[in-house]
Design a protein around this motif. Structure first.
Motif, short mmCIF file in Angstrom:
data_model
loop_
_atom_site.label_atom_id
_atom_site.label_comp_id
_atom_site.label_asym_id
_atom_site.label_seq_id
_atom_site.Cartn_x
_atom_site.Cartn_y
_atom_site.Cartn_z
N GLY A 152 -6.87 2.17 3.90
CA GLY A 152 -7.11 1.77 5.28
C GLY A 152 -7.85 0.46 5.40
O GLY A 152 -8.10 -0.04 6.48
N ILE A 153 -8.23 -0.12 4.26
CA ILE A 153 -8.94 -1.40 4.25
C ILE A 153 -8.07 -2.39 3.49
O ILE A 153 -7.72 -2.16 2.34
N PRO A 154 -7.66 -3.50 4.12
CA PRO A 154 -6.79 -4.47 3.44
C PRO A 154 -7.38 -4.96 2.13
O PRO A 154 -8.58 -5.15 2.01
N ASN A 155 -6.50 -5.16 1.15
CA ASN A 155 -6.85 -5.72 -0.16
C ASN A 155 -7.87 -4.88 -0.92
O ASN A 155 -8.70 -5.40 -1.66
N LYS A 156 -7.81 -3.58 -0.73
CA LYS A 156 -8.69 -2.65 -1.47
C LYS A 156 -7.87 -1.44 -1.91
O LYS A 156 -6.86 -1.10 -1.29
N PHE A 157 -8.31 -0.80 -2.98
CA PHE A 157 -7.83 0.54 -3.29
C PHE A 157 -9.04 1.45 -3.29
O PHE A 157 -10.18 1.01 -3.32
N ARG A 158 -8.81 2.75 -3.21
CA ARG A 158 -9.90 3.71 -3.09
C ARG A 158 -9.89 4.66 -4.27
O ARG A 158 -8.84 5.16 -4.68
N ILE A 159 -11.07 4.89 -4.82
CA ILE A 159 -11.26 5.92 -5.84
C ILE A 159 -11.81 7.15 -5.12
O ILE A 159 -12.75 7.07 -4.34
N TYR B 109 0.80 -1.22 0.00
CA TYR B 109 0.00 0.00 0.00
C TYR B 109 0.83 1.27 0.00
O TYR B 109 0.30 2.34 -0.19
N GLY B 110 2.15 1.17 0.21
CA GLY B 110 2.98 2.36 0.17
C GLY B 110 2.56 3.36 1.24
O GLY B 110 1.99 3.00 2.26
N THR B 111 2.84 4.62 0.99
CA THR B 111 2.46 5.69 1.92
C THR B 111 1.41 6.55 1.22
O THR B 111 1.74 7.48 0.51
N PHE B 112 0.17 6.18 1.39
CA PHE B 112 -0.94 6.83 0.68
C PHE B 112 -0.65 6.86 -0.81
O PHE B 112 -0.80 7.87 -1.48
N GLY B 113 -0.18 5.70 -1.31
CA GLY B 113 0.22 5.59 -2.71
C GLY B 113 -0.90 5.94 -3.67
O GLY B 113 -2.06 5.66 -3.44
N THR B 114 -0.53 6.56 -4.76
CA THR B 114 -1.48 6.95 -5.79
C THR B 114 -1.01 6.36 -7.10
O THR B 114 0.13 6.54 -7.49
N PHE B 115 -1.90 5.62 -7.79
CA PHE B 115 -1.47 5.13 -9.10
C PHE B 115 -2.03 5.96 -10.24
O PHE B 115 -1.57 5.86 -11.36
N PHE B 116 -3.01 6.83 -9.97
CA PHE B 116 -3.47 7.79 -10.97
C PHE B 116 -4.08 8.96 -10.25
O PHE B 116 -4.84 8.79 -9.30
N SER C 11 -17.79 19.84 -5.03
CA SER C 11 -17.88 21.11 -4.29
C SER C 11 -18.56 20.98 -2.93
O SER C 11 -18.17 21.63 -1.98
N GLY C 12 -19.58 20.12 -2.82
CA GLY C 12 -20.31 20.00 -1.56
C GLY C 12 -19.84 18.88 -0.66
O GLY C 12 -20.26 18.76 0.48
N GLY C 13 -18.96 18.05 -1.14
CA GLY C 13 -18.43 16.92 -0.38
C GLY C 13 -17.86 15.89 -1.33
O GLY C 13 -18.47 15.58 -2.35
N ASP C 14 -16.70 15.39 -1.02
CA ASP C 14 -16.00 14.46 -1.89
C ASP C 14 -16.60 13.07 -1.84
O ASP C 14 -17.22 12.69 -0.85
N GLY C 15 -16.41 12.32 -2.92
CA GLY C 15 -16.88 10.94 -3.00
C GLY C 15 -15.72 9.97 -2.86
O GLY C 15 -14.61 10.24 -3.32
N TYR C 16 -16.00 8.83 -2.17
CA TYR C 16 -15.01 7.77 -1.98
C TYR C 16 -15.65 6.43 -2.28
O TYR C 16 -16.74 6.15 -1.80
N TRP C 17 -14.95 5.61 -3.05
CA TRP C 17 -15.42 4.27 -3.39
C TRP C 17 -14.27 3.29 -3.16
O TRP C 17 -13.13 3.58 -3.54
N ASP C 18 -14.55 2.14 -2.57
CA ASP C 18 -13.52 1.13 -2.31
C ASP C 18 -13.68 -0.04 -3.27
O ASP C 18 -14.80 -0.47 -3.57
N VAL C 19 -12.54 -0.55 -3.75
CA VAL C 19 -12.50 -1.58 -4.77
C VAL C 19 -11.53 -2.68 -4.34
O VAL C 19 -10.39 -2.38 -3.99
N PRO C 20 -11.95 -3.96 -4.37
CA PRO C 20 -11.03 -5.04 -4.00
C PRO C 20 -9.92 -5.20 -5.04
O PRO C 20 -10.15 -5.01 -6.24
N ILE C 21 -8.72 -5.54 -4.57
CA ILE C 21 -7.57 -5.74 -5.46
C ILE C 21 -6.73 -6.90 -4.92
O ILE C 21 -6.67 -7.10 -3.72
N THR C 22 -6.12 -7.65 -5.81
CA THR C 22 -5.19 -8.71 -5.42
C THR C 22 -3.77 -8.17 -5.56
O THR C 22 -3.40 -7.69 -6.63
#
Length: 185
Positions: free
Chosen positions: A45-52, A27-34, A57-68
């Motif tokens: 913060g969730i094992p085996n997931k990445f976050r989009i 997971y690196g240190t808050f690693g970003t691949f794009f 403007s009114g509040g950011d969106g977050y989505w979690d995706v499983p990854i191997t």
């Protein structure tokens, strides 16, 4: 890391597709691949997931995706930003993946930043732990059939429509280098 200043036609797209071939070891240190119109973070913060992440403007969106981890993954994310009720759609290795909406966005989509980043942030403030072979950005939503075709041969130069950005590097598990930039239009 690759840093690219987008042309006007590549910014603030109402819909787009991001395609990435990567080998994620950790997971690196808050690693970003794009990072661009969305950010794809490897330390959710969730094992085996990445976050989009998408800025609104009114509040950011977050989505979690499983990854191997510890394997090459062909990832395609499509997102229609015309409504805060829309969720990104994700395919990993040609298979549609269930995306978990952690926090829904509100308001209107924030304008794109001035730079696209692939991999580590400048100055090492965010480190991606792995390798990225290539990333492509398209100004339209790929269909499931197009994604299946890309997964079957991710190295093809695929320009059915205009306006995508492609970085290509030699795939290895120990390192990669930037070879070429194609399709900037």
């Amino acid at each position: 890391k690759v840093s690219y200043t987008p042309k006007p036609l590549q910014k603030d797209l109402p819909q787009f597709s991001v395609e990435i071939l990567m080998y994620m070891r950790g997971y690196g240190t808050f690693g970003t691949f794009f990072e661009g119109r969305i950010a794809c973070l490897t330390d959710s913060g969730i094992p085996n997931k990445f976050r989009i992440y998408a800025g609104w403007s009114g509040g950011d969106g977050y989505w979690d995706v499983p990854i191997t981890l510890n394997q090459w993954n062909h990832i395609v994310i499509t997102y229609n930003t015309s409504s805060s009720s829309n969720n990104p759609l994700v395919w990993i290795n040609g298979v549609s993946i269930t995306v978990t909406r952690s926090v829904g966005p509100s308001g209107s989509k924030n304008a794109d930043g001035s730079t696209f980043l692939i991999g580590n942030f400048p100055g090492g403030t965010r480190a991606f732990e792995g390798n990225i072979c290539f990333a492509r950005l398209r100004n339209y939503l790929l269909s499931a059939g197009e994604i299946a075709q890309l997964y079957a041969d991710p190295f093809q130069i695929y320009n059915k429509r205009n306006g995508w950005l492609s970085y290509y590097t030699a795939p290895t598990t120990t390192g990669s280098r930037l070879l070429t930039l194609v399709g900037v239009g």
